[in-house]
Scaffold this motif. Structure first.
Motif, mmCIF file in Angstrom:
data_model
loop_
_atom_site.group_PDB
_atom_site.id
_atom_site.type_symbol
_atom_site.label_atom_id
_atom_site.label_comp_id
_atom_site.label_asym_id
_atom_site.label_seq_id
_atom_site.Cartn_x
_atom_site.Cartn_y
_atom_site.Cartn_z
ATOM 1 N N VAL A 296 -10.716 6.784 78.595
ATOM 2 C CA VAL A 296 -9.386 6.302 78.212
ATOM 3 C C VAL A 296 -8.369 7.379 78.575
ATOM 4 C CG1 VAL A 296 -7.925 5.388 76.374
ATOM 5 C CG2 VAL A 296 -10.402 4.996 76.319
ATOM 6 N N GLY B 182 -4.639 10.715 83.273
ATOM 7 C CA GLY B 182 -3.954 11.937 83.724
ATOM 8 C C GLY B 182 -4.948 12.795 84.497
ATOM 9 N N GLY C 9 -8.429 12.522 82.901
ATOM 10 C CA GLY C 9 -9.110 11.242 83.089
ATOM 11 C C GLY C 9 -9.686 11.114 84.490
ATOM 12 N N GLU D 256 -5.940 3.205 81.809
ATOM 13 C CA GLU D 256 -4.757 4.054 81.591
ATOM 14 C C GLU D 256 -3.540 3.172 81.373
ATOM 15 O OE1 GLU D 256 -2.967 6.280 84.786
ATOM 16 O OE2 GLU D 256 -4.111 5.171 86.290
ATOM 17 N N SER D 257 -2.642 3.680 80.569
ATOM 18 C CA SER D 257 -1.438 2.928 80.222
ATOM 19 C C SER D 257 -0.375 3.124 81.289
ATOM 20 C CB SER D 257 -0.923 3.441 78.877
ATOM 21 O OG SER D 257 0.374 2.988 78.649
ATOM 22 N N VAL E 129 2.626 4.684 78.688
ATOM 23 C CA VAL E 129 2.561 6.082 78.215
ATOM 24 C C VAL E 129 2.332 6.963 79.438
ATOM 25 C CG1 VAL E 129 1.392 7.700 76.680
ATOM 26 C CG2 VAL E 129 1.407 5.254 76.140
ATOM 27 N N GLY E 130 3.289 7.841 79.704
ATOM 28 C CA GLY E 130 3.183 8.674 80.908
ATOM 29 C C GLY E 130 2.178 9.799 80.739
ATOM 30 N N GLY F 127 1.063 21.140 84.653
ATOM 31 C CA GLY F 127 -0.342 21.538 84.815
ATOM 32 C C GLY F 127 -0.686 21.638 86.277
ATOM 33 N N GLU F 128 -0.127 22.650 86.934
ATOM 34 C CA GLU F 128 -0.236 22.704 88.387
ATOM 35 C C GLU F 128 -0.787 24.023 88.916
ATOM 36 O OE1 GLU F 128 3.747 21.212 89.587
ATOM 37 O OE2 GLU F 128 2.783 19.280 89.340
ATOM 38 N N ASP G 58 -3.728 -0.705 81.560
ATOM 39 C CA ASP G 58 -3.388 -1.453 80.342
ATOM 40 C C ASP G 58 -3.325 -0.471 79.163
ATOM 41 O OD1 ASP G 58 -2.858 -3.529 78.621
ATOM 42 O OD2 ASP G 58 -4.497 -4.786 79.349
ATOM 43 N N ARG H 149 -2.259 13.233 71.994
ATOM 44 C CA ARG H 149 -2.367 12.243 70.921
ATOM 45 C C ARG H 149 -3.792 12.154 70.368
ATOM 46 N NH1 ARG H 149 -0.888 6.037 71.084
ATOM 47 N NH2 ARG H 149 -1.567 5.621 68.944
ATOM 48 N N LEU I 172 -6.173 9.857 70.854
ATOM 49 C CA LEU I 172 -6.250 8.491 70.320
ATOM 50 C C LEU I 172 -7.632 8.140 69.762
ATOM 51 C CD1 LEU I 172 -4.486 5.859 70.254
ATOM 52 C CD2 LEU I 172 -5.588 5.231 72.408
ATOM 53 N N MET J 239 4.066 20.924 72.364
ATOM 54 C CA MET J 239 2.668 21.282 72.657
ATOM 55 C C MET J 239 1.872 21.356 71.356
ATOM 56 S SD MET J 239 3.143 24.216 75.588
ATOM 57 C CE MET J 239 3.572 25.497 74.434
ATOM 58 N N GLY K 230 -5.711 25.124 81.238
ATOM 59 C CA GLY K 230 -5.876 23.718 80.846
ATOM 60 C C GLY K 230 -6.879 22.998 81.747
ATOM 61 N N ILE K 231 -6.698 23.137 83.038
ATOM 62 C CA ILE K 231 -7.583 22.435 83.980
ATOM 63 C C ILE K 231 -8.968 23.100 83.991
ATOM 64 C CG2 ILE K 231 -7.871 21.932 86.455
ATOM 65 C CD1 ILE K 231 -4.658 21.644 86.350
ATOM 66 N N PHE K 232 -8.986 24.392 83.770
ATOM 67 C CA PHE K 232 -10.270 25.084 83.625
ATOM 68 C C PHE K 232 -11.054 24.518 82.429
ATOM 69 C CE2 PHE K 232 -12.140 28.553 81.021
ATOM 70 C CZ PHE K 232 -13.296 28.747 81.746
#
Ligand code: FAD
Length: 513
Positions: free
Chosen positions: A8, A11, A14, A35-36, A39-40, A45-46, A194, A230, A232, A329, A359-361
């Motif tokens: 779910v 980004g 996911g 994915e919604s 909700v963006g 995170g680059e 969705d 979030r 979820l 954050m 973060g990506i690590f």
């Protein structure tokens, strides 16, 4: 055997999860990403860590395939500006320290009275490459270091072995998510756009399905929560508590801009820059064609309006018509990231501020460990427990390393920076700092569990930040320094040769356009 996984969130976490699982298990398990459109994604995170190349290799993706599609560039380390004092900078490179007669070059450098302000340029090659905006690859693609840093100097001891890959990447997060989506969908991953409106649990409390607004129920064996801050599934539906790190890392907000830049004129610095500010720090991440930048700050010390003004001043007129992205954050981690049949990956699992681009690590670490601890139909709880221990240790270790950045910074010119010296720090870090005062950090005196950082990273930070008084090893006064002196001279020659022979990072990437 498990038959289906529902991810779910679409980004970075996911799509990294879905593409990695499809590369790992192929068609032996079905993977669905929902994915919604409403909700963006977080939209930042680059900057990454040097271990991220293993992710792309695992997927069978060469740099030529994915880097141009994501406006990606090389990152050789992080440049810290103004953390010690205004105008001062130093690098935390992706480069291990050389060792001479059993002592590291930084040990020898310190014993020599800290001969210059720039330990990073005297002890490492990367400082020179970043200062002069070089590419780590020659125009023909050959990597700069070869076996340059792996050869023993002087009399080697047991500890020095293995390699540190010399760079990570910067990339456009939205383009990378698109790229990985196409990769995953081409390999059979199902993609549903969705909203998840309900998370249904069975009588044991395990997730049976997620209900969507218009696409029906999505049932699965395993659910991966990639819904961002979030949480979820993990926090909202399963009630797993979130443990905050805010008491030791108070920055809780960010404001970000995407700034188009004429790279041909300005050049392309091969590192992330972190510039200390009155209530936090600003990141500068150079991509091909634009810069990602943002101010990470603490609301207790600075309002969002003030932060945006500071960021716009920092960027200058190029920021004038750009829309700023304000982000709250959530700093800390879910108490457990894997509960029953739900694994949280990405921001729902945990996050520390992006100071060392972890973060990506964390995402990569989580999905690698998920594959290694993947359950069978008996759902052996020992696998979950081992997974949670590794993930928690990894984040707790990074938290310690980041707290050191503030505690160890010489800067103490306002309330924000003075408070970084008096705020409680983790007990384990306090003990370690005491050890480092008399002996630079070494593998036995840093956080003992895997968290992505080695002793040399701690060495760079305590030497660069300048706020912790450090004493050289007394033994070095009694050892012959000639081999170390030869190594310093050799490194200076190598740095100069590389500066002359490597292309600029801009020239290197421009050849592919
Ligand atoms: P998100 O990007 O928030 O994605 C959440 C997804 O969940 C979206 O697709 C959304 O549509 C979906 N979703 C939410 N609710 C629903 C619902 N009800 N139904 C269906 N779908 C839903 N990391 C680094 O490695 N380097 C950095 O330089 C870096 N900088 C950062 C700077 C800042 C200010 C912040 C906050 C983070 C930074 N990070 C960095 C972390 C990095 O951005 C994240 O780890 C990464 O983007 C992963 O985010 P995510 O996919 O977990 O969540």
């Amino acid at each position: 055997m498990l038959e289906s996984i529902v991810v779910v969130g679409g980004g970075t976490s996911g799509w990294m999860t879905a593409s990695y699982l499809s590369a790992a298990f192929g068609e032996r398990i079905s993977v669905t990403v929902v994915e919604s459109a409403r909700v963006g994604t977080i939209g930042v995170g680059e900057a990454t860590f040097s271990t991220v190349r293993h992710f792309f290799e695992y997927l069978g993706l060469s740099e030529e395939t994915w880097m141009p599609a994501c406006n990606a560039t090389y990152k050789l380390g992080i440049r810290f500006e103004n953390w010690r004092a205004p105008g001062h900078h130093f690098y935390h490179p992706f480069e291990r320290q050389r060792v001479v007669d059993g002592f590291t070059l930084p040990d020898w450098w310190l014993a020599d009275g800290g001969a210059t302000e720039r330990f990073d340029k005297e002890c490492f090659l990367v400082g020179t490459l970043c200062d002069t905006m070089r590419s780590p690859r020659h125009m023909d693609g050959a990597l700069f270091e070869g076996d340059l840093t792996d050869r023993p100097a002087g009399r080697s001891t047991l500890a020095e072995q293995g390699t540190q890959f010399p760079y990570a990447y910067h990339f456009d997060a939205a383009l990378l998510a698109d790229f990985l989506r196409d990769y995953a969908v081409a390999r059979g991953v199902l993609h549903v756009v969705d909203d998840v409106v309900h998370v249904a649990r069975d009588e044991r409390g395990w997730i049976s399905h997620v209900a969507t607004r218009g696409s029906g129920d999505l049932a699965g064996d395993l659910f991966v929560d990639c819904t961002g801050f979030r949480g979820l599934l993990i926090n909202d539906a399963l009630d797993e508590p979130f443990e905050s790190y805010q008491d030791t890392l108070p920055n809780d907000s960010a404001v970000a801009l995407r700034v188009p830049v004429d790279m041909e004129r300005e050049g392309l610095r091969p590192c992330t820059t972190s510039t200390a500010q009155a209530a936090g720090w600003i990141w500068t991440i150079p991509l091909f064609g634009r810069v990602g930048t943002g101010y990470v700050y603490a609301r207790d010390y600075c309002t969002p309006e003030e932060a945006e003004r500071t960021l716009r001043r920092f960027v200058g007129p190029a920021a004038d018509d750009l829309e700023a992205n304000h982000i709250r954050m959530r700093i800390g981690r879910s108490r457990r990231s894997w509960v029953n049949n739900c694994v949280a990956v990405g921001l729902s699992s945990g996050f520390v501020e992006p100071l060392e681009s972890t973060g990506i690590f964390f995402i990569q670490h989580a999905i690698e460990q998920l594959v290694k601890h993947f359950p069978d139909a008996d759902w052996d709880p020992a696998l979950r427990s081992a997974y949670n221990t590794l993930v928690n240790r990894c984040m707790d270790g990074v938290r310690e390393f980041l707290v050191l950045h503030y505690y160890g910074a010489a800067r103490a010119d306002n309330e924000y920076w003075r408070d970084t010296k008096t705020r409680k720090i983790p007990d384990s870090l306090a003990e370690r700092v005491e050890q480092w005062r008399t002996k630079l950090p070494h593998p036995e005196s840093v956080y003992p569990h895997y968290h992505g950082f080695e002793a040399y990273s701690y060495v760079c930070m305590v030497l660069g930040l300048g706020g912790i008084p450090l004493k050289p090893s007394p033994a070095l006064r009694m050892l012959d320094p000639s081999a170390a002196q030869r190594e310093f001279r050799l490194l200076a020659t190598q740095a100069e040769d590389l500066r002359r022979t490597l292309p600029s990072q801009y020239a290197y990437f421009a050849q592919f356009r």
